[in-house]
Design a protein around this motif. Structure first.
Motif, PDB file in Angstrom:
ATOM      1  N   ILE A 154       0.736  -0.712  -0.129  1.00  0.00           N
ATOM      2  CA  ILE A 154       0.140   0.086  -0.034  1.00  0.00           C
ATOM      3  C   ILE A 154       1.063   0.899   0.205  1.00  0.00           C
ATOM      4  CG2 ILE A 154      -1.738   1.237   1.215  1.00  0.00           C
ATOM      5  CD1 ILE A 154      -3.049  -1.683   2.456  1.00  0.00           C
ATOM      6  N   THR A 155       1.797   1.405   0.476  1.00  0.00           N
ATOM      7  CA  THR A 155       3.169   1.773   0.587  1.00  0.00           C
ATOM      8  C   THR A 155       3.549   2.366  -0.180  1.00  0.00           C
ATOM      9  OG1 THR A 155       3.441   2.047   2.532  1.00  0.00           O
ATOM     10  CG2 THR A 155       4.541   3.217   1.750  1.00  0.00           C
ATOM     11  N   THR A 173       0.668   4.230  -3.166  1.00  0.00           N
ATOM     12  CA  THR A 173       0.681   5.341  -2.811  1.00  0.00           C
ATOM     13  C   THR A 173       1.038   6.145  -3.461  1.00  0.00           C
ATOM     14  OG1 THR A 173      -1.270   4.605  -0.803  1.00  0.00           O
ATOM     15  CG2 THR A 173       0.035   6.942  -0.897  1.00  0.00           C
ATOM     16  N   TYR A 174       2.693   5.775  -3.267  1.00  0.00           N
ATOM     17  CA  TYR A 174       3.276   7.467  -3.886  1.00  0.00           C
ATOM     18  C   TYR A 174       3.798   6.893  -5.676  1.00  0.00           C
ATOM     19  CZ  TYR A 174       8.105   7.775  -5.243  1.00  0.00           C
ATOM     20  OH  TYR A 174       9.005   8.434  -6.479  1.00  0.00           O
ATOM     21  N   THR A 176       1.270   6.145  -7.368  1.00  0.00           N
ATOM     22  CA  THR A 176       0.054   7.064  -7.680  1.00  0.00           C
ATOM     23  C   THR A 176      -0.612   8.258  -6.703  1.00  0.00           C
ATOM     24  OG1 THR A 176      -1.156   5.723  -6.620  1.00  0.00           O
ATOM     25  CG2 THR A 176      -0.669   4.620  -8.501  1.00  0.00           C
ATOM     26  N   ILE A 177      -0.838   8.079  -6.111  1.00  0.00           N
ATOM     27  CA  ILE A 177      -1.684   9.346  -5.531  1.00  0.00           C
ATOM     28  C   ILE A 177       0.052  10.062  -4.995  1.00  0.00           C
ATOM     29  CG2 ILE A 177      -3.124  10.084  -3.787  1.00  0.00           C
ATOM     30  CD1 ILE A 177      -4.140   6.710  -3.517  1.00  0.00           C
ATOM     31  N   HIS A 178       0.146  10.498  -4.359  1.00  0.00           N
ATOM     32  CA  HIS A 178       1.455  10.646  -4.193  1.00  0.00           C
ATOM     33  C   HIS A 178       2.319  11.506  -5.419  1.00  0.00           C
ATOM     34  CE1 HIS A 178       4.355  12.355  -1.361  1.00  0.00           C
ATOM     35  NE2 HIS A 178       5.501  12.475  -2.061  1.00  0.00           N
ATOM     36  N   GLU A 208      -0.069  14.121  -6.495  1.00  0.00           N
ATOM     37  CA  GLU A 208      -0.616  15.190  -5.987  1.00  0.00           C
ATOM     38  C   GLU A 208       0.450  16.290  -6.037  1.00  0.00           C
ATOM     39  OE1 GLU A 208      -0.652  16.614  -0.669  1.00  0.00           O
ATOM     40  OE2 GLU A 208      -0.213  14.295  -1.807  1.00  0.00           O
ATOM     41  N   THR A 231      -0.050  13.206   1.113  1.00  0.00           N
ATOM     42  CA  THR A 231      -0.053  12.006   1.540  1.00  0.00           C
ATOM     43  C   THR A 231       0.850  10.833   1.986  1.00  0.00           C
ATOM     44  OG1 THR A 231       1.035  12.186  -1.043  1.00  0.00           O
ATOM     45  CG2 THR A 231      -1.225  11.390  -1.218  1.00  0.00           C
ATOM     46  N   LEU A 277      -0.446  10.787   5.028  1.00  0.00           N
ATOM     47  CA  LEU A 277      -0.868   8.509   5.131  1.00  0.00           C
ATOM     48  C   LEU A 277       0.216   7.813   5.261  1.00  0.00           C
ATOM     49  CD1 LEU A 277      -3.643   8.514   1.870  1.00  0.00           C
ATOM     50  CD2 LEU A 277      -4.022   8.281   4.014  1.00  0.00           C
ATOM     51  N   PHE A 278       1.252   8.405   4.261  1.00  0.00           N
ATOM     52  CA  PHE A 278       2.817   6.964   4.692  1.00  0.00           C
ATOM     53  C   PHE A 278       2.601   7.468   6.246  1.00  0.00           C
ATOM     54  CE2 PHE A 278       4.397   9.050   0.873  1.00  0.00           C
ATOM     55  CZ  PHE A 278       3.376   8.005  -0.018  1.00  0.00           C
ATOM     56  N   TYR A 292       0.186   4.976   8.195  1.00  0.00           N
ATOM     57  CA  TYR A 292       0.377   3.556   7.531  1.00  0.00           C
ATOM     58  C   TYR A 292       1.974   2.969   8.676  1.00  0.00           C
ATOM     59  CZ  TYR A 292      -1.455   4.581   2.759  1.00  0.00           C
ATOM     60  OH  TYR A 292      -2.445   4.557   1.220  1.00  0.00           O
TER      61      TYR A 292
END
Length: 165
Positions: free
Chosen positions: A17-18, A21-22, A24-26, A29, A112, A115-116, A119
């Protein structure tokens, strides 16, 4: 609902997930909210364009993905390579939090980054719940996470110099 999700969440999933997330979303952003321009202004990196930022993120992604594949060879034996990804996420979060506080303005990537941070906290709790938390695991994971952070930076600085960028 969140309690149920947390109960079923395993630290192995938090690692991927980490990373996702990096990747894509990070990055979205940072791109949409102007991280390259922010870094140029706040850090004074000469010629820090969106293109240069993208290339630099390829370095980070490359090291993290290599680490993830090493971890996947044997999730228990190479756990620190997976947890190093979570540590890298924490370093990224701290970077955005610290510079948001220093400059008293939003650092693109902060949301994000939070979020990290979440996590990382969940990973620590999950490792503790499953009796995987030890000084050795923590120390080696931090070491690997710092490697994931430092080696790409050193690499792109040196390659940028060689290419005259």
């Amino acid at each position: 609902m969140w309690k149920q999700v947390y109960k079923t969440l395993h630290y192995h999933r938090l690692i991927i997930i980490t990373l996702v997330t990096y990747l894509t979303i990070h990055l979205i952003e940072e791109a949409l909210l102007g991280f390259p321009a922010w870094a140029l202004t706040r850090w004074g990196i000469p010629g820090y364009t969106t293109f240069k930022w993208l290339i630099h993120n390829v370095y980070f992604a490359g090291f993290l993905i290599i680490g993830y594949f090493i971890y996947r060879i044997n999730k228990e034996k190479y756990l620190v390579f997976g947890l190093g990804i979570v540590v890298w996420g924490l370093l990224n979060a701290l970077n955005h939090i610290i510079f948001t506080v220093i400059f008293l303005e939003y650092s693109p990537g902060l949301l994000t980054g939070l979020l990290f941070l979440a996590y990382t906290i969940m990973t620590i709790f999950k490792l503790k719940e499953q009796d995987k938390l030890s000084f050795k695991i923590i120390s080696l994971s931090i070491f690997i996470g710092v490697i994931y952070w430092v080696l790409p930076i050193v690499s792109f600085i040196e390659i940028d110099k060689l290419m005259g960028l």
